[in-house]
Design an enzyme around this catalytic site. Structure first.
Site, PDB file in Angstrom:
ATOM      1  N   LYS A 130       0.805  -1.222   0.000  1.00 40.36           N
ATOM      2  CA  LYS A 130       0.000   0.000   0.000  1.00 40.36           C
ATOM      3  C   LYS A 130       0.837   1.269   0.000  1.00 40.36           C
ATOM      4  CE  LYS A 130      -4.351  -1.592   0.393  1.00 40.36           C
ATOM      5  NZ  LYS A 130      -5.447  -1.217  -0.518  1.00 40.36           N
ATOM      6  N   SER A 190       1.325  -9.655  -0.545  1.00 44.84           N
ATOM      7  CA  SER A 190       0.978  -8.231  -0.495  1.00 44.84           C
ATOM      8  C   SER A 190       1.205  -7.569   0.850  1.00 44.84           C
ATOM      9  CB  SER A 190      -0.481  -8.028  -0.917  1.00 44.84           C
ATOM     10  OG  SER A 190      -1.349  -8.813  -0.123  1.00 44.84           O
TER      11      SER A 190
END
Length: 313
Positions: free
Chosen positions: A47, A298
């Site tokens: 992110k 991720s």
């Protein structure tokens, strides 16, 4: 709809380069399998790429007023980190029930945290923006965020030019949108597949229906992959329809087993959301094309109790 381009992603790479760690491709225990460990970012997830790009694109006046977002944790941490780097105030609206480790980190990066029921996160973020004049930087429904996440795709193809398959987690779709855009532009023959939990398979349903399908919170909240409980937006759906080759779903048991396997065999810590792409390769290989495969890990912001449970399997 105006989709993100390869040029957008290349421009984003120039902006995020000074802040974001260029993660390596880590060879896994199987020949022809690599892991892209975005868990190694300073905030523990991919992110940071989108948040840094979005903040960098704000004009100086807007940046001084600050930013606000809604997030179950990882995007909130990333935006708090990116805002702190440029001296901008930041508020993060977090759904009640989010992992405490993520909430604590958001606060540690200097952001104000507002806890609300999950169904009220977007409404509250908009209220804060209206009251303070801060700019909303959403977790995925934003071209600058998608372009930032797409820098992962640039790196994958640069490090493995003959990659055959890329597996990417799908929640709101920003990561998959960006990665698919970059990979397909650079290597059209590569298969890019999204992976999501069976208990939050709204992206699969959305692609089948050709429109955004929303699973209610009481359904998606069942999955341990808290970062993947969000649904697509019209923007991310448009990207995935144009550039993603399909969706694979994995079970809760498969996700937990993969978290444990990553820790034991790859020495990489993954949160459940971060482990789903590799889970598809480990447990659903029959549904995947053969060839050189990269699974995007991720994020690694896992609750210690969740990690301990996974290691007991």
């Amino acid at each position: 709809m105006d989709l993100v381009t390869l040029d957008d992603i290349r421009s984003a790479a120039d902006r995020v380069g000074p802040v974001v760690f260029r993660t390596p491709l880590v060879p896994a225990w199987e020949t022809g399998l690599w892991i892209k460990p975005e868990s190694l970012q300073p905030v523990g997830s991919f992110k940071l790429r989108g948040a840094v790009n979005a903040v960098a694109r704000l004009d100086p006046v807007a940046r001084a007023r600050g930013v606000v977002t809604h997030s179950s944790g990882n995007h909130g941490q990333a935006l708090a980190y990116a805002a702190r780097a440029v001296g901008a105030p930041c508020t993060v609206v977090v759904p009640q029930g989010a992992p405490q480790i993520k909430i604590d980190k958001i606060r540690a990066y200097g952001a104000e945290v507002v806890l609300v029921p999950p169904s009220e996160r977007l409404v509250e973020a908009r209220r804060v923006a209206a009251d303070t004049g801060r700019t909303i930087v959403p977790p995925y429904d934003h071209r600058d965020v998608i372009a930032g996440q797409g820098t992962i795709g640039l790196e994958i193809v640069a490090d493995l030019p003959d990659v055959d398959v890329v597996l990417v987690p799908v929640g709101g779709g920003g990561l998959a949108s960006g990665v698919a855009t970059a990979v397909k532009a650079l290597r059209p023959s590569t298969t890019v597949l999204g992976v999501e939990p069976e208990l939050a398979a709204d992206a699969r349903d959305s692609l089948a229906a050709g429109e955004v399908v929303v699973w209610e919170v009481d359904r998606t909240w069942r999955t341990s992959a808290d970062g993947l409980r969000t649904h697509l937006s019209p923007l991310t759906l448009a990207h995935l329809r144009a550039r993603l080759d399909g969706i694979v779903t994995v079970s809760e048991e498969e996700i937990a087993a993969t978290v444990g396997r990553l820790t034991r065999d790859a020495r990489l810590v993954a949160e459940p959301s971060g482990a789903v792409a590799l889970a598809a390769r480990l447990f659903r290989a029959a549904e995947l094309p053969a060839g050189r495969t990269v699974a995007v890990l991720s994020g690694g912001n896992v609750d210690p109790a969740v990690l301990a449970s996974a290691l007991e399997r």
